[in-house]
Design a protein around this motif. Structure first.
Motif, mmCIF file in Angstrom:
data_model
loop_
_atom_site.group_PDB
_atom_site.id
_atom_site.type_symbol
_atom_site.label_atom_id
_atom_site.label_comp_id
_atom_site.label_asym_id
_atom_site.label_seq_id
_atom_site.Cartn_x
_atom_site.Cartn_y
_atom_site.Cartn_z
ATOM 1 N N ALA A 195 -7.595 -31.420 -14.731
ATOM 2 C CA ALA A 195 -8.435 -32.560 -15.114
ATOM 3 C C ALA A 195 -9.816 -32.070 -15.551
ATOM 4 N N GLY A 196 -10.230 -32.470 -16.748
ATOM 5 C CA GLY A 196 -11.535 -32.063 -17.258
ATOM 6 C C GLY A 196 -11.590 -30.639 -17.788
ATOM 7 N N LEU A 197 -10.441 -29.963 -17.818
ATOM 8 C CA LEU A 197 -10.432 -28.563 -18.245
ATOM 9 C C LEU A 197 -10.886 -28.408 -19.692
ATOM 10 N N GLU A 198 -10.478 -29.353 -20.564
ATOM 11 C CA GLU A 198 -10.848 -29.249 -21.972
ATOM 12 C C GLU A 198 -12.360 -29.383 -22.185
ATOM 13 N N LEU A 199 -13.009 -30.234 -21.382
ATOM 14 C CA LEU A 199 -14.452 -30.409 -21.530
ATOM 15 C C LEU A 199 -15.210 -29.186 -21.017
ATOM 16 N N SER A 200 -14.761 -28.638 -19.892
ATOM 17 C CA SER A 200 -15.394 -27.421 -19.373
ATOM 18 C C SER A 200 -15.225 -26.261 -20.342
ATOM 19 N N ALA A 201 -14.027 -26.151 -20.934
ATOM 20 C CA ALA A 201 -13.781 -25.079 -21.897
ATOM 21 C C ALA A 201 -14.652 -25.246 -23.137
ATOM 22 N N ALA A 202 -14.776 -26.482 -23.627
ATOM 23 C CA ALA A 202 -15.622 -26.736 -24.797
ATOM 24 C C ALA A 202 -17.074 -26.414 -24.494
ATOM 25 N N ALA A 203 -17.540 -26.786 -23.295
ATOM 26 C CA ALA A 203 -18.917 -26.481 -22.912
ATOM 27 C C ALA A 203 -19.144 -24.973 -22.862
ATOM 28 N N ALA A 204 -18.168 -24.233 -22.314
ATOM 29 C CA ALA A 204 -18.296 -22.778 -22.222
ATOM 30 C C ALA A 204 -18.354 -22.140 -23.606
ATOM 31 N N VAL A 205 -17.490 -22.601 -24.512
ATOM 32 C CA VAL A 205 -17.456 -22.029 -25.863
ATOM 33 C C VAL A 205 -18.762 -22.314 -26.608
ATOM 34 N N LEU A 206 -19.268 -23.531 -26.483
ATOM 35 C CA LEU A 206 -20.515 -23.884 -27.153
ATOM 36 C C LEU A 206 -21.695 -23.141 -26.545
ATOM 37 N N LEU A 207 -21.722 -23.043 -25.218
ATOM 38 C CA LEU A 207 -22.793 -22.291 -24.570
ATOM 39 C C LEU A 207 -22.771 -20.828 -25.003
#
Length: 326
Positions: free
Chosen positions: A254-266
């Motif tokens: 749950a929420g893995l896609e948002l955490s991954a997107a945040a990591a990639v953008l950061l």
């Protein structure tokens, strides 16, 4: 016609100032955060805690590697978390039905790859559908299928030691999931940095029309990026199911896609495409992992982690806009 992935130029060269802004900002923030936590939490820099940070974020990093390919290519995959949950359900159901664990692992990766390629890649690359609409729809569809197949009930994988080893095992003191994450990261780095296909992804994300004129098959490249994201989702499904010792169709991933997107953008990637790398993604994942670990060590309720992740995602988008303006 030139080769599908042939392109003579590498990713656009950037000034040292631009590189520093894109990649060193979050690195400096990570260093400051580590120093602060080391000074305030006596258990933070212990070997056990550092290993715990790496182990618990190995699944996130594997997924983020696949998402890095998609974002550099100018797309986004919001379904990658649901695909991971669905892969875990399929794996657990096959194992509980008596399928050989190794065959179940192989089939899980192949099934996720097929789902991501057909439902995301084909519709977006060849159907011309908007990637946000398609992957958002698949987010709900894959999660719904996972719930239907499992009736929302976790299915144990304790009978398969190989899956538990992949998810939370160790060899000679080295964590298996961390080693898997490092291997996936190394492969991703080599592909993006040293292959014509990798350069084609940067070209498509930077300017699809120019890439097409240079002889790059834009549709095929975009299809391949979603297939790669699906492969990493399948691998992450095995790792997560092994770590949790069961499939978790409701709370799993749950929420893995948002955490991954945040990591990639950061880590320096841009929503507009054409920028980013695996090293930056690794820094982004570590940043999120250290924050989550610091919240736990400080005794702050775990639900604050979601607030922190959301705030970081907004900050990452704002940073992306600032980088693009410069």
């Amino acid at each position: 016609m030139t080769d599908t992935f042939a392109i003579t130029k590498t990713a656009p060269t950037r000034s040292l100032g631009s590189l520093a802004l894109r990649y060193l900002g979050v690195g400096a923030a990570l260093i400051v955060l580590v120093i602060l936590l080391a000074a305030t939490q006596e258990n933070f820099l212990t070997y056990g805690n550092v290993l715990n940070i790496l182990r618990t974020n190995s699944v996130l990093f594997v997924v983020a590697v696949g998402l890095t390919f998609v974002i550099i290519g100018g797309g986004l995959d919001l379904s990658i978390g649901s695909m991971t949950a669905l892969g875990g359900v399929m794996l657990a159901m096959m194992v509980s039905s008596g399928v050989d664990p190794l065959l179940a692992i192989l089939f899980t990766v192949l099934a996720c790859t097929l789902l991501g390629t057909v439902f995301n890649g084909v519709l977006i690359a060849y159907g011309g559908f908007n990637f946000f609409v398609v992957t958002l729809a698949m987010l709900e569809l894959f999660r719904g299928v996972a719930l239907v197949l499992s009736n929302g009930i976790p299915v144990s994988t304790m009978s398969s030691p190989i899956i538990q080893i992949i998810g939370d095992g160790s060899v000679n003191g080295f964590s298996i999931p961390v080693l898997i994450a490092l291997l996936i990261g190394a492969i991703g780095y080599i592909v993006l940095r040293w292959t014509r296909f990798g350069r084609a992804i940067y070209a498509v994300g930077g300017n699809a029309a120019a890439a097409h004129l240079a002889g790059v098959n834009v549709r095929r490249v975009r299809l391949a990026t979603y297939a790669i994201a699906a492969i990493t989702a399948g691998i992450a499904a095995i790792m997560l199911t092994g770590r949790l010792t069961s499939s978790q169709p409701v709370s799993g991933a749950a929420g893995l896609e948002l955490s991954a997107a945040a990591a990639v953008l950061l880590g320096g990637a841009s929503f507009s495409g054409g920028a980013g790398n695996i090293g930056g993604t690794a820094i982004g994942v570590l940043f999120l992992g250290v924050i989550a670990n610091g919240i736990t060590l400080a005794g702050v309720p775990s639900y604050w982690q979601g607030i922190a992740t959301g705030a970081i995602l907004v900050a990452a988008i704002a940073l992306d806009r600032l980088r693009n303006r410069r």
